[in-house]
Scaffold this active site. Structure first.
Site, PDB file in Angstrom:
ATOM      1  CG  ASP A  89     -14.633  12.324 -22.150  1.00 47.60           C
ATOM      2  OD1 ASP A  89     -13.884  12.488 -23.134  1.00 47.60           O
ATOM      3  OD2 ASP A  89     -15.208  13.263 -21.567  1.00 47.60           O
ATOM      4  NE  ARG A 191     -21.618   7.613  12.390  1.00 47.08           N
ATOM      5  CZ  ARG A 191     -21.036   8.174  13.449  1.00 47.08           C
ATOM      6  NH1 ARG A 191     -20.754   9.490  13.431  1.00 47.08           N
ATOM      7  NH2 ARG A 191     -20.744   7.449  14.505  1.00 47.08           N
ATOM      8  CG  LEU A 208     -18.529  19.401 -12.247  1.00 54.14           C
ATOM      9  CD1 LEU A 208     -17.959  20.630 -11.558  1.00 54.14           C
ATOM     10  CD2 LEU A 208     -18.445  19.563 -13.768  1.00 54.14           C
TER      11      LEU A 208
END
Length: 309
Positions: A89, A191, A208
């Site tokens: 990928d 933060r 993910l």
């Protein structure tokens, strides 16, 4: 500068197995990878024997053979009807950021690990690819992101991303402070170790891993995923794909911040900078063998349970 190919188009009535869909095909691969080189050589020989004009990206051309047409990635985009990316990928992402600006179809042969974007098996690609070349394929339009760094009202740097744009510290992980605006409307101050802005394509990648939801590729949406936020109430949020995301970095941060595009391109960020992330005008035309099932890919790659009845 253009290039002239003696075999770039078949003559009318010529004896060839080619369809009218694709004529000139570009081969792109992971450099210095033994498995990729073997697949590229097989692809080049097979496509040439089928009568196609084949161009090979210059970084892998010498590994394929001295008889190849060696060109750069931009020339593949400008001169080819189809690009075949051999690798994982990551290789697809690198090629896609360049090829998305051209009217070219892209398909992948998986020589990586997960292979969400690379469908074809490296050892038995011929059957599936033959059908694709005959016009039997499904097409997906995958939108890209454009990330910009603005300093004192001026654009300092920009790049595109297929998966995600990520604001993060430099080499040493530490908490940073920033504000988030959606379409110039203040959403919250944060933060955290950073912020991921992801496309549906990237929702199965870094997003993910950071706890973001999976977005199906046809969704016109982006997801914002805070990285290790210093609060229990901050959660990922999905926004419209046409939204303009603005991250304003606190002037009190350290100076080693970056925006990464797909983990490949890093843009330097200083305290007080504004990062704009928006939908790019470019779209990747990704094609799959006919009958491609996205949920089968998820089930296979992520180890989901199979049907029980």
């Amino acid at each position: 500068m253009g290039i002239n190919f003696e075999v770039s188009r078949p003559k009318a009535g010529s004896d060839t197995n080619m369809s009218n869909t694709f004529h000139t095909i570009g081969l792109i691969g992971k450099p210095n990878h033994e498995g990729t080189n073997l697949t590229l050589k097989r692809l080049h020989h097979w496509l040439t024997m089928q009568g196609y004009s084949v161009l090979v990206e210059e970084r892998v051309a010498s590994d394929v053979g001295s008889h190849t047409h060696s060109v750069d990635l931009l020339e593949i985009g400008a001169n080819c009807d189809l690009a075949i990316v051999v690798g994982g990928d990551g290789n697809m992402l690198g090629a896609a950021r360049v090829l998305a600006r051209f009217d070219i179809a892209v398909i992948g042969v998986n020589r990586g690990n997960l292979g969400f974007l690379t469908d074809l098996p490296p050892d038995t690609f011929e059957e599936a690819l033959s059908k694709v070349l005959e016009g039997e394929f499904d097409t997906e339009q995958r939108f890209l992101l454009e990330a910009e760094v603005h300093r004192h009202g001026e654009l300092k740097s920009s790049n595109t991303a297929v998966n995600e744009a990520v604001l993060h510290p430099g080499k040493i992980a530490h908490m940073i402070e920033f504000e988030v605006y959606i379409d110039d409307k203040f959403m919250y101050s944060q933060r955290a170790d950073g912020m991921i802005v992801s496309t549906p394509t990237g929702s199965t990648a870094y997003s993910l891993s950071a706890g973001g939801a999976i977005l199906t590729p046809n969704l016109e949406a982006m997801i914002l995923v805070p990285m290790f936020p210093h609060t229990l109430s901050c959660r990922p949020i999905v926004v419209d794909a046409c939204s303009i995301i603005k991250l304003v970095v606190s002037p009190h941060n350290g100076d080693n911040l970056e925006v990464s595009c797909d983990g490949h391109v890093n843009l330097s960020v200083l305290p007080g900078d504004e990062i704009i992330v928006k939908r790019s005008a470019d779209t990747l035309r990704l094609i799959h063998p006919k009958g491609h099932n996205y949920f089968h890919v998820l089930r296979t790659k992520l180890g989901w349970g199979s049907k029980l009845f």
